[in-house]
Design a protein around this motif. Structure first.
Motif, PDB file in Angstrom:
ATOM      1  N   ALA A  71       2.399  -5.005   5.494  1.00 49.12           N
ATOM      2  CA  ALA A  71       4.360  -4.460   5.182  1.00 49.12           C
ATOM      3  C   ALA A  71       3.629  -4.674   4.201  1.00 49.12           C
ATOM      4  N   VAL A  72       2.909  -4.575   2.833  1.00 47.20           N
ATOM      5  CA  VAL A  72       2.917  -4.440   2.061  1.00 47.20           C
ATOM      6  C   VAL A  72       2.875  -2.401   1.278  1.00 47.20           C
ATOM      7  N   GLU A  73       1.801  -2.093   2.311  1.00 49.19           N
ATOM      8  CA  GLU A  73       1.376  -0.844   2.418  1.00 49.19           C
ATOM      9  C   GLU A  73       3.193   0.144   2.631  1.00 49.19           C
ATOM     10  N   LYS A  74       3.933  -0.278   3.570  1.00 46.66           N
ATOM     11  CA  LYS A  74       5.296   0.202   3.868  1.00 46.66           C
ATOM     12  C   LYS A  74       5.910   0.161   2.496  1.00 46.66           C
ATOM     13  N   ALA A  75       6.272  -0.738   2.498  1.00 46.47           N
ATOM     14  CA  ALA A  75       6.980  -0.991   1.421  1.00 46.47           C
ATOM     15  C   ALA A  75       6.629  -0.058  -0.105  1.00 46.47           C
ATOM     16  N   LYS A  81       8.857  -2.111  -5.471  1.00 43.63           N
ATOM     17  CA  LYS A  81       8.390  -1.908  -6.453  1.00 43.63           C
ATOM     18  C   LYS A  81       8.183  -4.118  -6.154  1.00 43.63           C
ATOM     19  N   ASP A  82       9.006  -4.479  -6.527  1.00 46.62           N
ATOM     20  CA  ASP A  82       9.246  -5.822  -5.747  1.00 46.62           C
ATOM     21  C   ASP A  82      10.025  -6.654  -4.759  1.00 46.62           C
ATOM     22  N   VAL A  94       6.164 -10.155  -3.319  1.00 51.01           N
ATOM     23  CA  VAL A  94       4.892  -9.112  -3.781  1.00 51.01           C
ATOM     24  C   VAL A  94       5.151  -8.088  -4.573  1.00 51.01           C
ATOM     25  N   ASN A  95       4.658  -8.280  -5.772  1.00 46.16           N
ATOM     26  CA  ASN A  95       4.765  -6.845  -6.893  1.00 46.16           C
ATOM     27  C   ASN A  95       3.704  -5.394  -6.141  1.00 46.16           C
ATOM     28  N   ASN A  98       0.746  -3.556  -7.955  1.00 43.99           N
ATOM     29  CA  ASN A  98      -0.280  -3.993  -8.214  1.00 43.99           C
ATOM     30  C   ASN A  98      -1.075  -5.261  -6.741  1.00 43.99           C
ATOM     31  N   LYS A  99       0.156  -4.325  -5.743  1.00 44.88           N
ATOM     32  CA  LYS A  99      -0.651  -5.791  -4.606  1.00 44.88           C
ATOM     33  C   LYS A  99      -0.685  -7.247  -4.608  1.00 44.88           C
ATOM     34  N   THR A 100      -0.260  -7.503  -5.311  1.00 48.62           N
ATOM     35  CA  THR A 100      -0.084  -8.987  -5.680  1.00 48.62           C
ATOM     36  C   THR A 100       1.129  -9.505  -5.368  1.00 48.62           C
ATOM     37  N   VAL A 101       0.470 -10.732  -4.278  1.00 48.29           N
ATOM     38  CA  VAL A 101       1.596 -11.763  -3.493  1.00 48.29           C
ATOM     39  C   VAL A 101       1.553 -12.377  -4.702  1.00 48.29           C
ATOM     40  N   VAL A 102       3.214 -12.804  -5.347  1.00 42.00           N
ATOM     41  CA  VAL A 102       3.010 -13.472  -6.399  1.00 42.00           C
ATOM     42  C   VAL A 102       3.322 -14.786  -5.887  1.00 42.00           C
ATOM     43  N   THR A 103       4.672 -15.770  -5.360  1.00 40.21           N
ATOM     44  CA  THR A 103       4.496 -16.553  -4.988  1.00 40.21           C
ATOM     45  C   THR A 103       4.900 -16.874  -3.915  1.00 40.21           C
TER      46      THR A 103
END
Length: 124
Positions: A71-75, A81-82, A94-95, A98-103
């Motif tokens: 999902a992050v790769e598709k985004a 961005k967020d 997800v940011n 940075n490929k980082t889950v924020v919450t």
């Protein structure tokens, strides 16, 4: 004059040239670079997200982590961005760069108001 790795040295090496060749560090696509790149491509969890996952008893299997990664790769391909990533009844902010889950949160836990996002990805 003796030579080691193409460099002339003013001494006689104790080990033979064949042994030096055997002990060389391999470089190339299967080396450190590729492993490092693979690790950078993986999704990470911020400390806040890790605390939320634990406090909300949200556990992710390898399959779910893979879906989240996809999902992050598709985004990322869409220039997000967020992003809000919806997977079953769980929401992840997800940011993307940075490929980082924020919450993370379960739907129905709170008011479920999401702000400061520019995209939503639904994954099943």
């Amino acid at each position: 004059m003796a030579e080691i790795n193409g460099v002339k040295v003013p001494f006689i090496p104790i080990v033979q040239t064949d042994e030096i060749q055997k002990n060389r560090i391999r470089t190339g696509p299967s080396g450190f670079d590729s492993i490092f790149k693979e690790e950078l491509e993986k999704i990470k969890f911020s400390s806040h997200a890790a605390k939320r996952l634990e406090a909300r008893n949200i556990q992710l299997s390898e399959t779910e982590l893979s879906k989240l990664q996809d999902a992050v790769e598709k985004a990322e391909m869409k220039g997000a961005k967020d992003s809000l990533v919806m997977m079953d009844n769980t929401a992840f902010i997800v940011n993307v760069p940075n490929k980082t889950v924020v919450t993370a949160m379960q739907l129905g836990d709170n008011d479920n108001i999401f702000t400061n996002i520019d995209s939503v990805v639904f994954t099943q």
